[in-house]
Design a protein around this motif. Structure first.
Motif, PDB file in Angstrom:
ATOM      1  N   SER A  36      -5.238  -2.264   2.717  1.00 47.40           N
ATOM      2  CA  SER A  36      -5.218  -0.865   2.294  1.00 47.40           C
ATOM      3  C   SER A  36      -4.689   0.106   3.336  1.00 47.40           C
ATOM      4  O   SER A  36      -4.277   1.211   2.992  1.00 47.40           O
ATOM      5  N   VAL A 349      -7.098  -2.675  -1.933  1.00 50.23           N
ATOM      6  CA  VAL A 349      -5.760  -2.112  -2.035  1.00 50.23           C
ATOM      7  C   VAL A 349      -5.941  -0.634  -2.393  1.00 50.23           C
ATOM      8  O   VAL A 349      -7.055  -0.188  -2.641  1.00 50.23           O
ATOM      9  N   VAL A 365       0.063  -2.010  -1.505  1.00 52.45           N
ATOM     10  CA  VAL A 365      -0.428  -3.144  -0.733  1.00 52.45           C
ATOM     11  C   VAL A 365       0.323  -3.162   0.597  1.00 52.45           C
ATOM     12  O   VAL A 365       1.556  -3.185   0.618  1.00 52.45           O
TER      13      VAL A 365
END
Length: 392
Positions: A36, A349, A365
């Motif tokens: 993330s 993500v 991503v």
């Protein structure tokens, strides 16, 4: 006590970053694999760290000049000429800032007045719209499209320009999509900019992370655009120096002088130790750039192929270290997909709509992580998709 009446309404009405939301949740959970955050997994190269350490050992702990050390400004200009073919004056055209973020904020506050419109291609990094609004500008969103690999087209730009348009933000290579603009793309955009007499803020923090054989291009190198462009860049992504908090702005002397006023009063000077490390990075860090880019490129190809094989359509990004797979086939919104993946498979993500409404139906991503980390995350995502299909 009613604190609301003491708080600036622009600040109060600004939403917190959607990136940090999922990162903060993930940080409280165990065994989470995070894809993330856009932060290199590499340590700052040793010779750069050593230069910072050496400066401390020598007791070089005083304030620097407001604009940054002369030696650093000279190295920035040398680097930009060598890598991008654009010449700048170290005495007048450079401001060293606390990260690229400060440079973006200062440029917006110097250029914008109430009612001025800021053209912002989206999806893009989360700071442009709120910082434009905080500087009394009016953000005007230009929705870029997956079928164009999220590049800004002249027609899309032209459609949004009005008599109030003053500034275009060019966020390429792009966070979150990884989209990149070629020299030919920029030249077509430049014609529109010149015709409508616009200024440009070109965020080139990811410029060195370009793939597919394409040479990095600075928008300031396009004919007639240097005088209209404030280039923002820094050391975080290129040299894995996120925690050193150092960036810079390059641009017309008059604009840089006004940005320096803001910097003088709000910041005063950038961290001294970081500046000594940055001098070493610019002088002797070209090989580090290539080494890290090769690793990112390998991860990029791995992750793009994996998502397409899973059935999550993903165009090939040619910049930065992000992919932006389409998750519409799952029937979930971006937020639902990110939340369910996090809580069921412990993979983090970022929902695409954190980067503007045009990012709905996608997730960001990051592949700025080790191959082992990425492979395990992909395995869990594949399992997650199989479970969704079984439930449908």
């Amino acid at each position: 006590m009613d604190y609301d009446r003491f708080i600036n309404s622009k600040i109060k009405n600004t939403k917190p970053s959607g990136i940090r939301k999922f990162f903060d949740i993930a940080s409280e959970m165990e065994n989470v694999i995070s894809l993330s955050v856009g932060e290199p997994d590499f340590k700052t190269p040793w010779h750069i760290r050593q230069a910072g350490i050496r400066s401390l050992e020598l007791g070089k702990t005083w304030y620097s000049p407001n604009r940054g050390f002369t030696a650093l400004r000279e190295e920035i200009c040398t680097y930009f000429g060598r890598r991008f073919g654009v010449s700048y004056n170290a005495d007048t055209d450079v401001l060293v800032t606390v990260g690229g973020s400060e440079a973006i904020d200062a440029a917006l506050r110097v250029i914008l007045e109430e009612g001025d419109e800021v053209l912002i291609p989206e999806p893009s990094f989360v700071c442009y719209e709120p910082l434009s609004a905080m500087a009394d500008g009016t953000p005007v969103i230009i929705e870029t499209k997956a079928e164009n690999d999220f590049r800004l087209t002249p027609a899309e730009l032209e459609e949004k320009i009005t008599a109030k348009s003053k500034l275009l933000i060019l966020p390429y290579p792009n966070n979150p999509t990884g989209a990149s603009m070629s020299k030919e793309d920029y030249e077509a955009i430049a014609e529109v900019i010149e015709r409508h007499d616009l200024m440009v803020l070109s965020d080139e923090i990811y410029a060195e992370l370009s793939y597919g054989g394409a040479k990095p291009v600075s928008f300031a190198s396009i004919k007639g655009m240097k005088e209209r462009t404030i280039v923002v860049s820094g050391f975080s992504k290129t040299y894995a120096m996120t925690g050193w908090r150092l960036g810079y702005a390059l641009g017309p002397a008059k604009i840089i002088a006004e940005m320096t006023k803001l910097h003088q009063y709000g910041i005063m000077s950038s961290p001294t130790t970081s500046q000594y490390a940055a001098i070493e990075a610019l002088k002797n860090g070209d090989a580090d750039i290539e080494q890290m880019r090769e690793q990112y490129d390998m991860r990029r190809r791995l992750i793009v192929k994996a998502f397409n094989d899973m059935g999550l359509t993903c165009f090939e990004p040619l910049g930065a270290f992000y992919v932006f797979p389409c998750i519409k086939s799952t029937g979930l919104s971006s937020e639902e997909f990110a939340e369910k993946l996090l809580f069921s498979k412990s993979v983090a993500v970022v929902p695409g709509n954190a980067f503007g409404e045009s990012g709905e139906g996608f997730v960001r991503v990051s592949y700025s992580y080790s191959v082992a980390h990425i492979k395990e995350a992909l395995k869990r995502i594949r399992e997650f998709l199989e479970e969704i299909k079984a439930d449908q």
